[in-house]
Design a protein around this motif. Structure first.
Motif, PDB file in Angstrom:
ATOM      1  N   ILE A  40     -15.545  -4.547  -5.493  1.00  0.00           N
ATOM      2  CA  ILE A  40     -15.982  -6.114  -5.381  1.00  0.00           C
ATOM      3  C   ILE A  40     -14.427  -6.605  -4.470  1.00  0.00           C
ATOM      4  CG2 ILE A  40     -15.812  -8.252  -6.453  1.00  0.00           C
ATOM      5  CD1 ILE A  40     -17.663  -7.262  -8.520  1.00  0.00           C
ATOM      6  N   VAL A  41     -13.481  -6.297  -4.966  1.00  0.00           N
ATOM      7  CA  VAL A  41     -12.156  -6.295  -4.333  1.00  0.00           C
ATOM      8  C   VAL A  41     -12.317  -5.995  -2.762  1.00  0.00           C
ATOM      9  CG1 VAL A  41      -9.487  -6.442  -4.076  1.00  0.00           C
ATOM     10  CG2 VAL A  41     -10.513  -6.762  -6.460  1.00  0.00           C
ATOM     11  N   ILE A  42     -12.472  -4.747  -2.748  1.00  0.00           N
ATOM     12  CA  ILE A  42     -12.467  -3.953  -1.520  1.00  0.00           C
ATOM     13  C   ILE A  42     -13.462  -4.768  -0.629  1.00  0.00           C
ATOM     14  CG2 ILE A  42     -13.065  -1.966   0.063  1.00  0.00           C
ATOM     15  CD1 ILE A  42     -11.837  -0.515  -2.564  1.00  0.00           C
ATOM     16  N   GLY A  43     -14.674  -4.958  -0.948  1.00  0.00           N
ATOM     17  CA  GLY A  43     -15.811  -5.540  -0.340  1.00  0.00           C
ATOM     18  C   GLY A  43     -15.543  -7.011   0.219  1.00  0.00           C
ATOM     19  N   ILE A  44     -14.918  -7.722  -0.656  1.00  0.00           N
ATOM     20  CA  ILE A  44     -14.458  -8.970  -0.409  1.00  0.00           C
ATOM     21  C   ILE A  44     -13.457  -8.958   0.752  1.00  0.00           C
ATOM     22  CG2 ILE A  44     -13.308 -11.254  -1.349  1.00  0.00           C
ATOM     23  CD1 ILE A  44     -14.976 -10.789  -3.980  1.00  0.00           C
ATOM     24  N   THR A  81      -2.411 -11.943 -12.967  1.00  0.00           N
ATOM     25  CA  THR A  81      -3.938 -11.812 -12.459  1.00  0.00           C
ATOM     26  C   THR A  81      -3.913 -11.853 -10.968  1.00  0.00           C
ATOM     27  OG1 THR A  81      -4.368 -13.993 -12.591  1.00  0.00           O
ATOM     28  CG2 THR A  81      -4.799 -12.809 -14.644  1.00  0.00           C
ATOM     29  N   PRO A  82      -3.331 -10.673 -10.296  1.00  0.00           N
ATOM     30  CA  PRO A  82      -3.109 -10.779  -8.941  1.00  0.00           C
ATOM     31  C   PRO A  82      -4.655 -10.410  -8.215  1.00  0.00           C
ATOM     32  CG  PRO A  82      -2.390  -8.656  -9.739  1.00  0.00           C
ATOM     33  CD  PRO A  82      -2.605  -9.599 -10.961  1.00  0.00           C
ATOM     34  N   LEU A  83      -5.583  -9.671  -8.704  1.00  0.00           N
ATOM     35  CA  LEU A  83      -6.907  -9.199  -8.196  1.00  0.00           C
ATOM     36  C   LEU A  83      -7.761 -10.563  -8.335  1.00  0.00           C
ATOM     37  CD1 LEU A  83      -7.484  -5.654  -8.843  1.00  0.00           C
ATOM     38  CD2 LEU A  83      -6.071  -6.555  -6.861  1.00  0.00           C
ATOM     39  N   TRP A 110       0.747  -1.327  -0.092  1.00  0.00           N
ATOM     40  CA  TRP A 110      -0.108   0.234   0.079  1.00  0.00           C
ATOM     41  C   TRP A 110       0.692   1.217   0.006  1.00  0.00           C
ATOM     42  CZ3 TRP A 110       1.025   3.063   4.259  1.00  0.00           C
ATOM     43  CH2 TRP A 110       1.658   2.524   5.313  1.00  0.00           C
ATOM     44  N   LEU A 111       2.134   1.185   0.422  1.00  0.00           N
ATOM     45  CA  LEU A 111       2.963   2.274   0.659  1.00  0.00           C
ATOM     46  C   LEU A 111       3.335   3.060  -0.555  1.00  0.00           C
ATOM     47  CD1 LEU A 111       4.265   4.098   2.466  1.00  0.00           C
ATOM     48  CD2 LEU A 111       6.256   2.724   2.930  1.00  0.00           C
ATOM     49  N   VAL A 114      -7.469  -1.294  -2.101  1.00  0.00           N
ATOM     50  CA  VAL A 114      -7.402  -2.521  -2.931  1.00  0.00           C
ATOM     51  C   VAL A 114      -5.964  -3.073  -2.515  1.00  0.00           C
ATOM     52  CG1 VAL A 114      -6.823  -3.352  -5.177  1.00  0.00           C
ATOM     53  CG2 VAL A 114      -8.815  -1.775  -4.921  1.00  0.00           C
ATOM     54  N   ALA A 115      -4.922  -2.363  -2.111  1.00  0.00           N
ATOM     55  CA  ALA A 115      -3.881  -2.758  -1.764  1.00  0.00           C
ATOM     56  C   ALA A 115      -3.665  -3.723  -0.537  1.00  0.00           C
ATOM     57  CB  ALA A 115      -2.604  -1.958  -1.858  1.00  0.00           C
TER      58      ALA A 115
END
Length: 460
Positions: free
Chosen positions: A180-184, A281-283, A57-58, A263-264
């Motif tokens: 979706i990524v953040i919610g999951i 495909t990291p996400l 994230w940094l 997301v990170a």
């Protein structure tokens, strides 16, 4: 400093019809958000994790700060000179050097075209995955990418209203994917899954300091933050740009910066940095780890539309940049031709599409994500200096003014991230060097046309 010809001066370019002002605050905000979101965050999260480990994230946060500093310079200049062409126009006004203006124009155009071409190839790959097609890596996959870039050109030619409306739909799709990524991530962490302790881990490569790993990660993550500068090329198609640009651009940047950091955090909390950094495909791995029952094919479609949006906006930017500089008579005036009925810069659209064809067909785009960031960081350094130089060029209307310290810090930060001191990969410099050599050759052609073909391009 040489004078820049006024748009109202009698010239072939000035007799062209004006661009259609159809973009209001809402459409402009979606344009800014949609241009920043896209290929970068969907593909680069894992690559940044390879550089810094769990503290992925940094670098995204630091890249946001550097982008925000430069955005203040762009806001002062676009409200002072609310015309298309962006960085190239500002460089021309500040320094009056045809060669420097040409190279800045070429660098910005190349960054957009390489990004769009890369997105086109990514679209083709995701298209094959979404429909379970065995296209391989050869001519069939290339044909899909070429067909896609033709579709982008047709939307671009159809009109800015249609292009921006398409951007609205695609922006909503790609934003939905990131939400979706953040919610999951939130749902999984709330249920006791995941490991937040990874957020403070720095897994640096052997023999490399934490500081160098963070700066290298930031230099890479910056590719995910570029795009805000494209919006200034839409100034002549925006209603009341002096009033709405500052608020809209700053809101868009802050919103996307927040999305990236969330997301990170979700990604590294659910997937180990080593696993996150392997593959392309990291996400998709994050979705699979946090919600095993989620239909992954849906996310593949979302990724496909996300990179499609990146291609559309970059091709719009490149064609408008050529149009603006043709009206400034730094490039051949034919590139400023506007279609009489569609009122779009059709010659610029054709020209940029042909170059994109060549990149898709011939170029190895593996390192072009880093090259795109490198080229734009160099351009941003020039823009941050230009805003200070142009303080001596007052205009009659009120405009946004950045505190002087901000462009100074912005210039230093951008120059550092563009330099080898940041830990940037050597491949970025090799690819950028080849592109800039091509630019020098094109400048020589332009210069000779200026000298020996009267009226082709006015001297600066």
């Amino acid at each position: 400093m040489a004078d820049v010809a006024s748009p109202s001066s009698s010239s072939p370019a000035s007799k062209e019809p004006e661009l259609n002002r159809v973009i209001g605050p809402a459409l402009l905000l979606l344009f800014v958000v949609g241009d920043i979101l896209g290929t970068g965050v969907y593909a680069l999260t894992g690559k940044v994790a390879n550089e810094v480990g769990g503290a992925v994230w940094l670098p995204f946060l630091l890249a946001f700060v550097v982008a925000l500093l430069t955005a203040f310079s762009y806001l002062e200049l676009v409200t002072k000179y609310p015309r298309a062409a962006g960085a190239a126009l500002y460089t021309h006004k500040a320094f009056g050097l045809h060669f420097l203006t040409f190279m800045v124009t070429f660098a910005v155009m190349c960054s957009g075209l390489t990004s769009a071409s890369s997105a086109s190839k990514a679209f083709a790959g995701n298209f094959a995955s979404a429909f379970d097609l065995s296209l391989g890596d050869g001519i069939a996959l290339t044909a899909v990418a070429l067909g896609f870039i033709v579709l982008v050109a047709l939307i671009n030619f159809r009109g800015v209203g249609e292009s921006v409306k398409a951007n609205v739909v695609l922006t909503c799709v790609e934003l939905t994917g990131l939400l979706i990524v953040i919610g999951i991530g939130a749902w999984a962490l709330g249920g006791g899954n995941g490991d937040l302790s990874r957020l403070t881990e720095f897994n640096t490569p052997p023999g490399e300091s934490v500081l160098l790993s963070v700066t290298a990660g930031t230099a890479l993550a910056f590719f995910a933050m570029v795009g805000f500068e494209d919006s200034v090329n839409m100034a002549e198609e925006t209603r009341d740009p002096v009033r709405i640009f500052p608020k809209v651009m700053l809101i868009g940047l802050c919103f996307t910066g927040l999305i990236y950091v969330l997301v990170a955090v979700s990604a590294v909390a659910l997937v180990s940095p080593a696993d996150l950094g392997s593959g392309d495909t990291p996400l998709l791995k994050v979705v699979s780890a946090g919600a095993p029952g989620f239909p992954l094919s849906i996310f593949a479609f979302i990724t496909m539309f996300a990179v499609a949006n990146s291609a559309l906006i970059n091709m719009m930017m490149a064609s408008r940049l050529l149009y603006g500089m043709a009206n400034e008579r730094v490039l051949p005036t034919i590139l400023g031709k506007v279609h009489r009925t569609r009122r779009t810069p059709w010659v610029g659209i054709v020209f940029t599409t042909v170059i994109a064809f060549g990149l898709i067909w011939f170029a190895d785009l593996t390192a072009l994500g880093g090259t795109t960031a490198l080229l734009l960081l160099c351009v941003f350094t020039v823009v941050n200096v230009a805003v200070l130089v142009l303080r001596r060029d007052p205009v009659s209307h009120k405009h946004f003014r950045a505190p002087t310290v901000i462009p100074v810090i912005g210039a230093v930060a951008c120059a550092f991230l563009a330099s080898p001191l940041s830990g940037r990969a050597a491949a970025d410099y090799r690819v950028a060097g080849v592109l800039l050599l091509i630019g020098v050759a094109l400048w020589l052609i332009t210069y000779l046309s200026n000298r020996f073909i009267p009226g082709a391009i006015s001297r600066t």
